[in-house]
Design a protein around this motif. Sequence first.
Motif, short mmCIF file in Angstrom:
data_model
loop_
_atom_site.label_atom_id
_atom_site.label_comp_id
_atom_site.label_asym_id
_atom_site.label_seq_id
_atom_site.Cartn_x
_atom_site.Cartn_y
_atom_site.Cartn_z
N THR A 24 25.42 14.57 66.84
CA THR A 24 26.45 13.69 66.30
C THR A 24 27.73 13.81 67.13
O THR A 24 28.41 14.83 67.10
CB THR A 24 26.75 14.05 64.83
N ASN A 66 30.34 10.81 60.67
CA ASN A 66 30.84 10.62 62.03
C ASN A 66 32.36 10.65 62.11
O ASN A 66 32.94 11.12 63.10
CB ASN A 66 30.32 9.30 62.60
N LYS A 73 33.47 14.18 62.43
CA LYS A 73 33.22 14.74 63.76
C LYS A 73 34.24 14.19 64.78
O LYS A 73 34.80 14.95 65.59
CB LYS A 73 31.80 14.41 64.21
#
Length: 412
Positions: free
Chosen positions: A214, A396, A399
Motif C-alpha cells: 500500500t 490509503n 498511508k
Amino acid sequence: MVAELIFVGTELLLGDIVNTNAQYISKGLADLGISIYFITTVGDNEERLLSCLDQAKKRADVVILSGGLGPTPDDITKETVAKHAGRKMYLDAEAMAVLNRYFTKRKITRRTSNNEKQAYMPEGAVLWDNPNGTAPGMCLETPEIVYMTVPGPPVEMKLMFEDYVKPYFEVHTNHTIASKTLKLIGIGESSAADMLKDLMEESENPTLAPYAKTAEVHLRMTAKGETKAEAMKLIDAFEKQVKEKVGTYIYCEDDRELTDVIIDKLRDRKMTVATAESCTGGMLSSAFVDKAGVSDVFINGWVTYSNEAKAKMLGVPVEILESVGAVSEETASIMAENAASLSGAEAAVAITGIAGPGGGTDLKPVGLVYIGVCVNGKKSVAEYHLPGNRSKVRENAVKYALIELMKVLDEV
C-alpha cells in the motif's frame, strides 16, 4: 531442494477460514532457500488428497501438509499419508503419553475416545510435539519423498514450523540463504521495476524482486552462499548498485514500518506530533498509538467529522467551510496548523476527504482527499484521488498522510 505445500480442509475451500498458513510457511521456506512451485488446497476427501500427493511425489522432494490432524472422522491427513506411503497406522505410545500430559496439565478430566485417534501414527514416522494443542505433527521419510504434517491452527503450526520444519531443512541443505529488503515510497512498482530492469534480468545471485505494498514498494534482495556471511557479502555489493538507481526513494532498510521510522525521526529530534482527521475517523491516530512506547512522541488527535466540529474544535473558519468546503486545500491546511498550535506539538498532520460510497460530485468525486502537514510552522498540502471502496480510500489516506509527514520532516 523443492518443497510442495498442501493445505487440507473443506473450510478453506468454502472461505470460512483465511489461509494465513500458506504465507507463513512459504516465506519461511523461501528464507531458507527452499524452492516452492506448487501450493494446493484440498477438502477433507481421501481420494482427492491422494491425487494431490501423487502430483507432489512427481515434482517435489518434500511435501508439507497443514490441517486435518484433529480427532474427528473428517480429519484424514495422517491416515491418507500412511496409505500413500504404503505404511500401516499404529498407536504410538509416546504420542499417547504426550496427549495425556496435555490433558493433565490443563486439568481436563472429561475426554472423548476419539482423542486417541490423534496418537496414531504411520509406521516409521518421527513424532513432532505440539505444546499448544492435541494434534502432534510428524516427519515420514521414504526413498521417494519426505512427508511432513503440521496442525492447521496458526498458533500451533507456527511453533511446530520453527521447532521442527526449519531445523530439518537447515540440516538437509548445503547452502545458506540471506536476504535484505529495501522499502521505498514515492515511486510505483512499475517505475521501480523499469529503473532496476537490468539488475533484475542479469543478476542470478543475488536476485532482486519488487513487491507492491500500500503506497510502497519493497525490494527483496536474496543471495545464496556456503555461509551466511558469504551470502551477505554478495548482497552488500549488490545493494550499492540498487541504491545508485533508486536510492532517493528508500526510507527504510530494516523491518520497521513507515510509522516506526517517523516515530524514530521525531524522537531523535525531540519533536512531538498531533493529528486531525475527518474521513479517516481516528485511523491516523491509531497508526501512531498502535506502536508501543509512542507516548513521548504522540500528544493527541482530533476526529472532527462534521463541519461544526471542525469549526468548534479546530478553529476552521465558518466562512472557509461555507465557501470552499470541508474537503479542500484550505481546510486541510488550517486543520494541520491549528492541531499543532492547540496541542503544542512541533508537527501535525490532517486528513479531510470523501471516502464514499456517496457524497461525491463532479467537482469533488469520491476518493478526493486533502492531506495537510505543519512542521515547525512549515505547511504543506497534497491532493490525492484515491481509488477503491470506502475502506480502501480510508486506508490509503492514512498511508499517504504518513508519507506527506515524512516528506516535510525530511525537508525541515
